[in-house]
Design a protein around this motif. Structure first.
Motif, PDB file in Angstrom:
ATOM      1  N   UNK A 199      64.756  68.852  63.456  1.00  0.00           N
ATOM      2  CA  UNK A 199      64.951  67.657  64.282  1.00  0.00           C
ATOM      3  C   UNK A 199      66.316  67.051  63.993  1.00  0.00           C
ATOM      4  N   UNK A 200      67.018  66.695  65.055  1.00  0.00           N
ATOM      5  CA  UNK A 200      68.292  66.008  64.888  1.00  0.00           C
ATOM      6  C   UNK A 200      68.038  64.542  64.589  1.00  0.00           C
ATOM      7  N   UNK A 201      68.586  64.072  63.480  1.00  0.00           N
ATOM      8  CA  UNK A 201      68.324  62.700  63.086  1.00  0.00           C
ATOM      9  C   UNK A 201      69.189  61.723  63.868  1.00  0.00           C
ATOM     10  N   UNK A 202      68.631  60.546  64.083  1.00  0.00           N
ATOM     11  CA  UNK A 202      69.363  59.467  64.723  1.00  0.00           C
ATOM     12  C   UNK A 202      70.582  59.111  63.884  1.00  0.00           C
ATOM     13  N   UNK A 203      71.681  58.723  64.522  1.00  0.00           N
ATOM     14  CA  UNK A 203      72.853  58.276  63.761  1.00  0.00           C
ATOM     15  C   UNK A 203      72.573  56.977  63.008  1.00  0.00           C
ATOM     16  N   UNK A 204      71.471  56.321  63.350  1.00  0.00           N
ATOM     17  CA  UNK A 204      71.116  55.069  62.690  1.00  0.00           C
ATOM     18  C   UNK A 204      70.085  55.262  61.580  1.00  0.00           C
ATOM     19  N   UNK A 205      69.840  56.510  61.218  1.00  0.00           N
ATOM     20  CA  UNK A 205      68.955  56.806  60.090  1.00  0.00           C
ATOM     21  C   UNK A 205      69.798  57.267  58.901  1.00  0.00           C
ATOM     22  N   UNK A 206      69.405  56.838  57.729  1.00  0.00           N
ATOM     23  CA  UNK A 206      70.091  57.222  56.496  1.00  0.00           C
ATOM     24  C   UNK A 206      69.109  57.989  55.619  1.00  0.00           C
ATOM     25  N   UNK A 239      64.148  60.908  52.144  1.00  0.00           N
ATOM     26  CA  UNK A 239      63.444  60.278  53.250  1.00  0.00           C
ATOM     27  C   UNK A 239      64.417  59.543  54.171  1.00  0.00           C
ATOM     28  N   UNK A 240      64.163  59.635  55.461  1.00  0.00           N
ATOM     29  CA  UNK A 240      65.025  59.004  56.457  1.00  0.00           C
ATOM     30  C   UNK A 240      64.546  57.593  56.769  1.00  0.00           C
ATOM     31  N   UNK A 241      65.456  56.640  56.662  1.00  0.00           N
ATOM     32  CA  UNK A 241      65.152  55.242  56.955  1.00  0.00           C
ATOM     33  C   UNK A 241      66.270  54.660  57.819  1.00  0.00           C
ATOM     34  N   UNK A 242      65.956  53.599  58.585  1.00  0.00           N
ATOM     35  CA  UNK A 242      67.012  52.959  59.367  1.00  0.00           C
ATOM     36  C   UNK A 242      68.006  52.254  58.456  1.00  0.00           C
ATOM     37  N   UNK A 243      69.170  51.992  58.997  1.00  0.00           N
ATOM     38  CA  UNK A 243      70.234  51.361  58.207  1.00  0.00           C
ATOM     39  C   UNK A 243      69.771  50.058  57.579  1.00  0.00           C
ATOM     40  N   UNK A 245      69.156  52.342  66.944  1.00  0.00           N
ATOM     41  CA  UNK A 245      68.864  50.923  66.757  1.00  0.00           C
ATOM     42  C   UNK A 245      69.061  50.146  68.051  1.00  0.00           C
ATOM     43  N   UNK A 246      70.008  50.569  68.859  1.00  0.00           N
ATOM     44  CA  UNK A 246      70.287  49.889  70.125  1.00  0.00           C
ATOM     45  C   UNK A 246      69.121  50.007  71.101  1.00  0.00           C
ATOM     46  N   UNK A 247      68.270  51.002  70.903  1.00  0.00           N
ATOM     47  CA  UNK A 247      67.139  51.210  71.794  1.00  0.00           C
ATOM     48  C   UNK A 247      65.907  50.413  71.376  1.00  0.00           C
ATOM     49  N   UNK A 248      65.960  49.748  70.226  1.00  0.00           N
ATOM     50  CA  UNK A 248      64.828  48.942  69.771  1.00  0.00           C
ATOM     51  C   UNK A 248      64.821  47.629  70.552  1.00  0.00           C
ATOM     52  N   UNK A 249      63.749  47.350  71.278  1.00  0.00           N
ATOM     53  CA  UNK A 249      63.715  46.109  72.066  1.00  0.00           C
ATOM     54  C   UNK A 249      63.736  44.877  71.162  1.00  0.00           C
ATOM     55  N   UNK A 250      64.207  43.775  71.723  1.00  0.00           N
ATOM     56  CA  UNK A 250      64.139  42.498  70.993  1.00  0.00           C
ATOM     57  C   UNK A 250      62.983  41.655  71.501  1.00  0.00           C
ATOM     58  N   UNK A 280      59.593  52.087  64.574  1.00  0.00           N
ATOM     59  CA  UNK A 280      60.296  52.972  63.646  1.00  0.00           C
ATOM     60  C   UNK A 280      61.093  53.979  64.471  1.00  0.00           C
ATOM     61  N   UNK A 281      62.320  54.214  64.088  1.00  0.00           N
ATOM     62  CA  UNK A 281      63.141  55.174  64.827  1.00  0.00           C
ATOM     63  C   UNK A 281      62.532  56.564  64.761  1.00  0.00           C
ATOM     64  N   UNK A 282      62.638  57.285  65.864  1.00  0.00           N
ATOM     65  CA  UNK A 282      62.185  58.671  65.884  1.00  0.00           C
ATOM     66  C   UNK A 282      62.976  59.444  64.820  1.00  0.00           C
ATOM     67  N   UNK A 283      62.268  60.099  63.933  1.00  0.00           N
ATOM     68  CA  UNK A 283      62.914  60.805  62.829  1.00  0.00           C
ATOM     69  C   UNK A 283      62.753  60.095  61.499  1.00  0.00           C
TER      70      UNK A 283
END
Length: 203
Positions: free
Chosen positions: A1-8, A14-18, A142-147, A185-188
């Protein structure tokens, strides 16, 4: 799986959001609590209050003061907080361990009273969870996460009608994320789908 650029990817692999990678406090909150189902009156009330206090501030600041908040508000015991009078509000305004904002403190007392008002019906937790959407978002970045969402707008309006304060659509969407009503949670991310509410893929 290609990880989101907003996952570290952390040292543990383990992959987590920034936002959840900046400190051990945020990482632990993300790993163990954020997005997991909360269905008790006290649990939903506490998180509703903390989201209200967070408005305009960082969530990490709230987490660092969480135990102070719990002590100041008697463990977010709804009945105890509902009975706070002006003397208690003044006491809290002098408590440097919390966020000393009179409007937010007074809103917390009103929200406790409004919570009691819901007990002769479904109760706060059921009331909030009744606005769970049919589908959860599946953000890659992260930009796709609704507010906010149509459900958070409707729930905010309904809560205000019941006498709650500091419950705007953005605050309520953050609550819905925090207690598992939606899975953003971001995909990935290693936590995607972990709540059990939306299934393994949470899509």
């Amino acid at each position: 799986m290609t990880h989101s650029p907003d996952l570290i990817i952390g040292p543990d692999g383990l992959a987590r959001p920034t936002w959840a990678s900046g400190s051990s406090l945020l990482r632990n909150y993300y790993d163990t609590e954020w997005g997991m189902p909360v269905r008790s009156e006290q649990g939903v009330f506490e998180r509703l209050c903390l989201e209200g206090f967070q408005a305009g501030l960082s969530w990490e600041l709230i987490l660092r003061r969480r135990e102070n908040f719990r002590a100041a508000f008697h463990g977010f015991d709804v009945d105890a907080v509902a009975g706070f009078d002006s003397t208690e509000v003044d006491r809290l305004m002098a408590d440097a361990g919390i966020i000393r904002n009179r409007r937010k403190i007074e809103a917390t007392v009103r929200n406790a009273q409004a919570t009691i008002g819901l007990r002769d019906r479904e109760g706060l937790a059921e009331f909030v969870w009744s606005y769970q959407p049919a589908k959860t978002p599946a953000p890659v970045t992260a930009a796709e996460v609704p507010s906010q969402s149509a459900e958070s707008v409707a729930l905010a309006k309904a809560l205000k009608k019941e006498g709650f304060s500091f419950v705007g659509p953005t605050t309520i969407y953050a609550l819905m994320e925090a207690i598992g009503i939606v899975d953003t949670h971001l995909v990935g991310s290693w936590r995607r789908g972990s709540s059990g509410v939306w299934g393994a893929r949470a899509s």
